[in-house]
Design an enzyme around this catalytic site. Structure first.
Site, PDB file in Angstrom:
ATOM      1  N   HIS A 152       0.833  -1.226   0.000  1.00 60.77           N
ATOM      2  CA  HIS A 152       0.000   0.000   0.000  1.00 60.77           C
ATOM      3  C   HIS A 152       0.863   1.269   0.000  1.00 60.77           C
ATOM      4  O   HIS A 152       0.341   2.357  -0.189  1.00 60.77           O
ATOM      5  CB  HIS A 152      -1.020  -0.006   1.155  1.00 60.77           C
ATOM      6  CG  HIS A 152      -0.481   0.439   2.484  1.00 60.77           C
ATOM      7  ND1 HIS A 152      -1.288   0.924   3.490  1.00 60.77           N
ATOM      8  CD2 HIS A 152       0.792   0.473   2.989  1.00 60.77           C
ATOM      9  CE1 HIS A 152      -0.548   1.240   4.548  1.00 60.77           C
ATOM     10  NE2 HIS A 152       0.704   0.973   4.265  1.00 60.77           N
ATOM     11  N   GLU A 195      -4.852   2.457  -0.971  1.00 61.34           N
ATOM     12  CA  GLU A 195      -5.479   1.241  -0.473  1.00 61.34           C
ATOM     13  C   GLU A 195      -6.239   0.646  -1.654  1.00 61.34           C
ATOM     14  O   GLU A 195      -6.764   1.385  -2.486  1.00 61.34           O
ATOM     15  CB  GLU A 195      -6.439   1.567   0.671  1.00 61.34           C
ATOM     16  CG  GLU A 195      -5.768   2.177   1.890  1.00 61.34           C
ATOM     17  CD  GLU A 195      -4.656   1.316   2.451  1.00 61.34           C
ATOM     18  OE1 GLU A 195      -4.809   0.090   2.469  1.00 61.34           O
ATOM     19  OE2 GLU A 195      -3.617   1.882   2.852  1.00 61.34           O
ATOM     20  N   GLU A 251      -2.935  -6.563   4.200  1.00 58.41           N
ATOM     21  CA  GLU A 251      -3.320  -5.194   3.788  1.00 58.41           C
ATOM     22  C   GLU A 251      -4.821  -5.030   3.966  1.00 58.41           C
ATOM     23  O   GLU A 251      -5.556  -6.003   4.118  1.00 58.41           O
ATOM     24  CB  GLU A 251      -3.013  -4.991   2.289  1.00 58.41           C
ATOM     25  CG  GLU A 251      -1.555  -5.008   1.915  1.00 58.41           C
ATOM     26  CD  GLU A 251      -0.857  -3.665   2.069  1.00 58.41           C
ATOM     27  OE1 GLU A 251      -1.499  -2.692   2.503  1.00 58.41           O
ATOM     28  OE2 GLU A 251       0.348  -3.621   1.767  1.00 58.41           O
TER      29      GLU A 251
HETATM   30  C1  LIG Z   1       4.670   0.992   6.344  1.00 62.92           C
HETATM   31  S1  LIG Z   1       6.133   0.258   6.913  1.00 62.92           S
HETATM   32  C2  LIG Z   1       5.573  -1.372   7.341  1.00 62.92           C
HETATM   33  C3  LIG Z   1       6.479  -2.019   8.334  1.00 62.92           C
HETATM   34  C4  LIG Z   1       5.968  -3.362   8.877  1.00 62.92           C
HETATM   35  N1  LIG Z   1       5.831  -4.359   7.844  1.00 62.92           N
HETATM   36  C5  LIG Z   1       4.678  -3.163   9.613  1.00 62.92           C
HETATM   37  O1  LIG Z   1       3.625  -3.585   9.138  1.00 62.92           O
HETATM   38  O2  LIG Z   1       4.700  -2.536  10.672  1.00 62.92           O
HETATM   39  C6  LIG Z   1       7.016  -0.050   5.402  1.00 62.92           C
HETATM   40  C7  LIG Z   1       8.366  -0.699   5.628  1.00 62.92           C
HETATM   41  O3  LIG Z   1       8.990  -0.898   4.340  1.00 62.92           O
HETATM   42  C8  LIG Z   1      10.367  -0.687   4.516  1.00 62.92           C
HETATM   43  N2  LIG Z   1      10.991  -0.415   3.210  1.00 62.92           N
HETATM   44  C9  LIG Z   1      10.843   0.695   2.430  1.00 62.92           C
HETATM   45  N3  LIG Z   1      11.591   0.576   1.317  1.00 62.92           N
HETATM   46  C10 LIG Z   1      12.217  -0.633   1.395  1.00 62.92           C
HETATM   47  C11 LIG Z   1      13.110  -1.333   0.538  1.00 62.92           C
HETATM   48  N4  LIG Z   1      13.500  -0.807  -0.639  1.00 62.92           N
HETATM   49  N5  LIG Z   1      13.534  -2.559   0.910  1.00 62.92           N
HETATM   50  C12 LIG Z   1      13.133  -3.107   2.107  1.00 62.92           C
HETATM   51  N6  LIG Z   1      12.276  -2.487   2.959  1.00 62.92           N
HETATM   52  C13 LIG Z   1      11.837  -1.266   2.611  1.00 62.92           C
HETATM   53  C14 LIG Z   1      10.405   0.495   5.449  1.00 62.92           C
HETATM   54  O4  LIG Z   1      11.672   0.683   6.032  1.00 62.92           O
HETATM   55  C15 LIG Z   1       9.313   0.147   6.441  1.00 62.92           C
HETATM   56  O5  LIG Z   1       9.815  -0.601   7.516  1.00 62.92           O
END
Ligand SMILES: C[S@@+](CC[C@H](N)C(=O)[O-])C[C@H]1O[C@@H](n2cnc3c(N)ncnc32)[C@H](O)[C@@H]1O
Length: 409
Positions: free
Chosen positions: A316, A372, A345
């Site tokens: 999302h 979403e 999601e």
């Molecule tokens: C909205 S948070 C969700 C975190 C966790 N899955 C949760 O539900 O609480 C999105 C996550 O994606 C990670 N993220 C963003 N870009 C990324 C990438 N290129 N590779 C790995 N993780 C990434 C962020 O650091 C963050 O922890």
């Protein structure tokens, strides 16, 4: 003096109010407070009744100047450590002068803040200028609840303020470029939101603690009675020593995988937490079973043939084209007939979506130029575009997220 105003088509009507009143009564009689469906059902009917009783201008006043300053005021109160101070000395009611002294603030200013927090039922006014905590303000003493406020205030309020002009400037086209969303306009930056989180002091921690706190307060797929974890992941799991049970891709602070480990220690297999290097470096110590792995999901998934790859609130964050890149990087790791992708999601219903979902959609639009998705949009992305198969969509409660179970076709 009671006033009886002109009754016109915009005024509250008996036809709307009375059936709702009756429903509140009926649902109230059968209320089971520990059953969240029963509780939420009554809550929504009561809300509908409240709204049916409100005139349009009363609603505008409520939204525009009663509710709007609430989060900034709660944030200010947290900066003053006000709710903790209110809880001192056995949480006895305290007058404004005393509280001003305890928080080193101006009593006139603090009195105005507390009056509004009381008017909005966030704290309780037990006498003139005398206040005590409510269940709600007391929740600010618990990080699961309080961590959202600084994050939402420092990150989101600017995006929302910037949104109308951003949409005007972009001629009311649906934005799908994460480098050009209301976030960049609101924060006056050329960075993507995730780059900004990583480079702005304190923001990464605010993001991960907010995500952990928010998730911990929801009904989740791994809770008993939701997704059949033992049956769908445990049975048939490879007996090899190196077998991986679950990879939490973009798992943030690791709160989900830690809870999964606690709930399912009886199922064997490795548990792996993946995220950006700076996020992984900021995580706390875990039980040995949870392995930490810096990984960029725009590169090929290095863990092959795991039983499940778990993506929670990842897709999302991104527009379709980018989600497709993430899924394409995951697909070669899947073992046919064995591996699953578990996508956790919201699935926006075709009608009557809950405000917690629709509001999050607007948040995603303004922050990441993402969205979403409805079931139709998920099917298009996962099946038509990524060439995967949706085995089932597990939705356990209205207004909570779902688990989309995906396999190779
Ligand atoms: C909205 S948070 C969700 C975190 C966790 N899955 C949760 O539900 O609480 C999105 C996550 O994606 C990670 N993220 C963003 N870009 C990324 C990438 N290129 N590779 C790995 N993780 C990434 C962020 O650091 C963050 O922890």
């Amino acid at each position: 003096m009671d006033s009886t105003h002109n009754v016109d088509s915009l005024s509250p009507s008996r036809e709307e109010v009375l059936p709702l009143l009756e429903q509140v009564h009926i649902k109230g009689l059968s209320l089971q407070l520990n059953n969240s469906k029963s509780r939420k059902d009554l809550m929504e009917t009561t809300r509908a009744l409240f709204l049916a009783l409100e005139t349009p201008m009363e609603a505008i006043v409520r939204m525009a100047w009663a509710e709007k300053p609430l989060v900034p005021l709660i944030y200010t109160a947290m900066n003053l450590n006000l709710f903790a101070k209110m809880n001192e000395n056995g949480a006895s009611p305290k007058n404004v002068r005393e509280l001003a002294e305890m928080t080193d603030s101006d009593p006139i200013l603090l009195g105005r803040i507390l009056k509004h927090l009381a008017a909005m039922s966030f704290v309780k006014e037990t006498g003139p200028d005398i206040y005590t905590n409510t269940r709600l303000s007391k929740s600010m003493l618990h990080p699961d609840h309080s961590s959202s406020i600084p994050f939402l205030e420092t990150t989101f309020s600017k995006n929302f303020t910037a949104l109308p002009k951003f949409l005007l400037d972009t001629k009311y086209r649906n934005c799908t470029d994460p480098m050009k969303s209301a976030f960049q306009a609101g924060h006056d930056t050329t960075l993507s939101a995730f780059e900004w989180f990583s480079t702005t002091p304190g923001q990464l921690e605010l993001l991960t603690t907010h995500m952990a706190g928010y998730n911990r307060t929801l009904t989740r797929w791994m809770d008993k009675g939701c997704y059949p974890v033992e049956k769908n992941l445990g049975i048939g799991l490879s007996k090899e020593e190196e077998a991986v049970l679950l990879v939490d891709v973009g798992g943030g602070s690791g709160h989900d995988i830690l809870d999964f480990h606690k709930q399912y220690s009886g199922i064997s297999g490795r548990l792996i937490l993946q995220d950006r290097p700076d996020v992984i470096a900021s995580t706390k110590d875990f039980p040995d079973r949870i392995e930490k792995m810096p990984y960029d999901f725009f590169t090929e998934q290095p863990i092959k043939g795991a039983r499940a790859y778990y993506l929670h609130f990842i897709l999302h964050d991104w527009p379709d084209s980018t989600c497709l890149d993430i899924l394409k990087n995951l697909k070669p790791a899947l073992k046919k007939g064995y591996s699953k992708i578990l996508i956790n999601e919201y699935v926006v219903p075709a009608q009557n979506a809950h405000y917690s979902v629709t509001g999050l959609d607007i948040m995603m639009m303004s922050l990441f130029a993402s969205m979403e998705r409805t079931e139709e949009a998920w099917r298009k992305l996962i099946e038509e575009e990524a060439g995967l198969k949706i085995v089932a969509i597990w939705t356990y409660e209205r207004g909570t997220d779902s688990l989309i179970e995906v396999e190779l076709p």
